[in-house]
Motif scaffolding. Structure first.
Motif, PDB file in Angstrom:
ATOM      1  N   ALA A 169       0.824  -1.211   0.000  1.00 16.82           N
ATOM      2  CA  ALA A 169       0.000   0.000   0.000  1.00 16.82           C
ATOM      3  C   ALA A 169       0.857   1.260   0.000  1.00 16.82           C
ATOM      4  CB  ALA A 169      -0.940  -0.008   1.203  1.00 16.82           C
ATOM      5  N   SER A 170       1.880   1.312   0.844  1.00 20.50           N
ATOM      6  CA  SER A 170       2.730   2.509   0.917  1.00 20.50           C
ATOM      7  C   SER A 170       3.531   2.694  -0.365  1.00 20.50           C
ATOM      8  CB  SER A 170       3.667   2.422   2.127  1.00 20.50           C
ATOM      9  OG  SER A 170       4.455   1.245   2.066  1.00 20.50           O
ATOM     10  N   ALA A 173       1.261   4.123  -3.001  1.00 16.21           N
ATOM     11  CA  ALA A 173       0.878   5.506  -2.712  1.00 16.21           C
ATOM     12  C   ALA A 173       1.995   6.506  -2.958  1.00 16.21           C
ATOM     13  CB  ALA A 173       0.393   5.616  -1.265  1.00 16.21           C
ATOM     14  N   ASP A 174       3.239   6.047  -3.005  1.00 18.23           N
ATOM     15  CA  ASP A 174       4.385   6.951  -3.135  1.00 18.23           C
ATOM     16  C   ASP A 174       5.199   6.580  -4.366  1.00 18.23           C
ATOM     17  OD1 ASP A 174       6.591   8.554  -2.928  1.00 18.23           O
ATOM     18  OD2 ASP A 174       7.134   7.953  -0.885  1.00 18.23           O
TER      19      ASP A 174
END
Length: 334
Positions: A169-170, A173-174
């Motif tokens: 997920a991280s 997102a980045d």
């Protein structure tokens, strides 16, 4: 970095690794020798050879009653094998060298993977095209991984290291984030989510390690015939899983790991074949199970050169060819 000193100390207090220890193995009601194999993660295709040997009866044919203990973030393979909670385990050869240097009674008796599939995952449009481009970037990876300091010292760079999160997920997102991955796993999940990615294999940075099948020294000394039988049956399982019908192993894996899917198993198995992860490449005279001691020594020398290993360890201190099937032993000599 994980404290190998603390681990070695815990073994001393537990009374492990002493030369006067004698290994005794129990028998099943059918007269089979009971063994425990500790994997390094939750059941997946990267364990397919073990589950194939179990499902197809190769272990039973060798007189063995094998239990496969699933791993996970806290599997502590080296500790469990060292103190006898498991008879065999999976461990990367760089971690093995570090462990043996700290006094743990472990030996690699076969190479489960000729090439470790560890890599760095980046977004497709990331400016990171090579390892030198990691300078100043944020990299998410397990803090204990030896390759982290190796990469920084080899390329004369520094990057912000953050602990890995077991999910993407991280990363999704980045778009600037760089994340450690395995060639058989995280690229699959990115593909499933429609996120274009690239992977930088650590092999391309000359960081090429084995994934080893390890046992404690006392087992080799006291039960050599059992070790030899387990190694042979395991290698037979891997050959059958990669070149035959993988469904027997897949069924056991799916039953043991509800989070796994058939699509992921198919992707991972295909990736292992494509990248020569398990069997290596014939043109390099690599083969299933083979351990080339000069290559292992080169790996150890690189660890010492870049300050990851501060003790003089020889390849013969951490691996033996004595328990390999004949074909693997012959390939090891080339």
């Amino acid at each position: 970095m994980f404290s190998f000193f603390a681990l070695a100390a815990s073994l001393v207090f537990a009374g492990c690794g002493r030369s006067d220890n004698t290994v005794t193995l129990s028998k099943s009601e059918e007269g089979l020798t009971r063994l425990v194999m500790q994997s390094d993660w939750f059941p997946q295709a990267e364990h397919g050879g073990f589950y194939q040997a179990l499902a197809r009866g190769f272990y039973r044919e060798a007189g063995l009653d094998v239990t496969i203990n699933p791993g996970g973030p806290g599997s502590h393979v080296r500790l469990k094998v060292s103190r006898g909670d498991a008879d065999f385990g999976m461990l990367r050869s760089d971690d093995l060298a570090m462990s043996v240097a700290q006094g743990l009674p472990l030996v690699m008796v076969g190479a489960l993977m000729q090439h470790d599939g560890e890599a760095l995952l980046v977004h497709a449009d990331s400016p990171v095209r090579d390892f030198a481009d990691l300078d100043g970037q944020t990299v998410m990876a397990p803090l204990s991984m030896v390759w982290v300091s190796f990469i920084q010292k080899k390329y004369g760079i520094s990057f912000n290291l953050v602990p890995v999160q077991y999910g993407l997920a991280s990363f999704f997102a980045d778009p600037k984030l760089v994340r450690s991955c395995y060639l058989t796993s995280e690229p699959f999940f990115a593909q499933q989510q429609g996120v274009p990615v690239r992977a930088l294999s650590l092999i391309d940075a000359d960081y090429d390690v084995y994934s080893g099948l390890i046992a404690r020294r006392e087992l080799l000394r006291d039960k050599p015939e059992v070790v030899r039988a387990f190694v042979a049956a395991t290698m037979r399982g891997w050959e059958d899983y990669l070149t035959g019908d993988p469904r027997p192993a897949d069924e056991l894996i799916l039953k043991s790991n509800p989070q796994m899917s058939q699509a992921q198993l198919d992707y991972s198995r295909a990736a292992m074949i494509k990248h020569g992860i398990v069997k290596g490449f014939p043109e390099k005279e690599e083969a299933l199970g083979a351990i080339k001691l000069p290559r292992l020594q080169h790996e150890i020398d690189r660890l010492r050169e870049f300050g990851a290993l501060d003790k003089n360890v020889r390849a013969e201190d951490i691996a033996t060819l004595d328990f390999l099937p004949e074909a693997a032993r012959a390939a090891s000599a080339h």
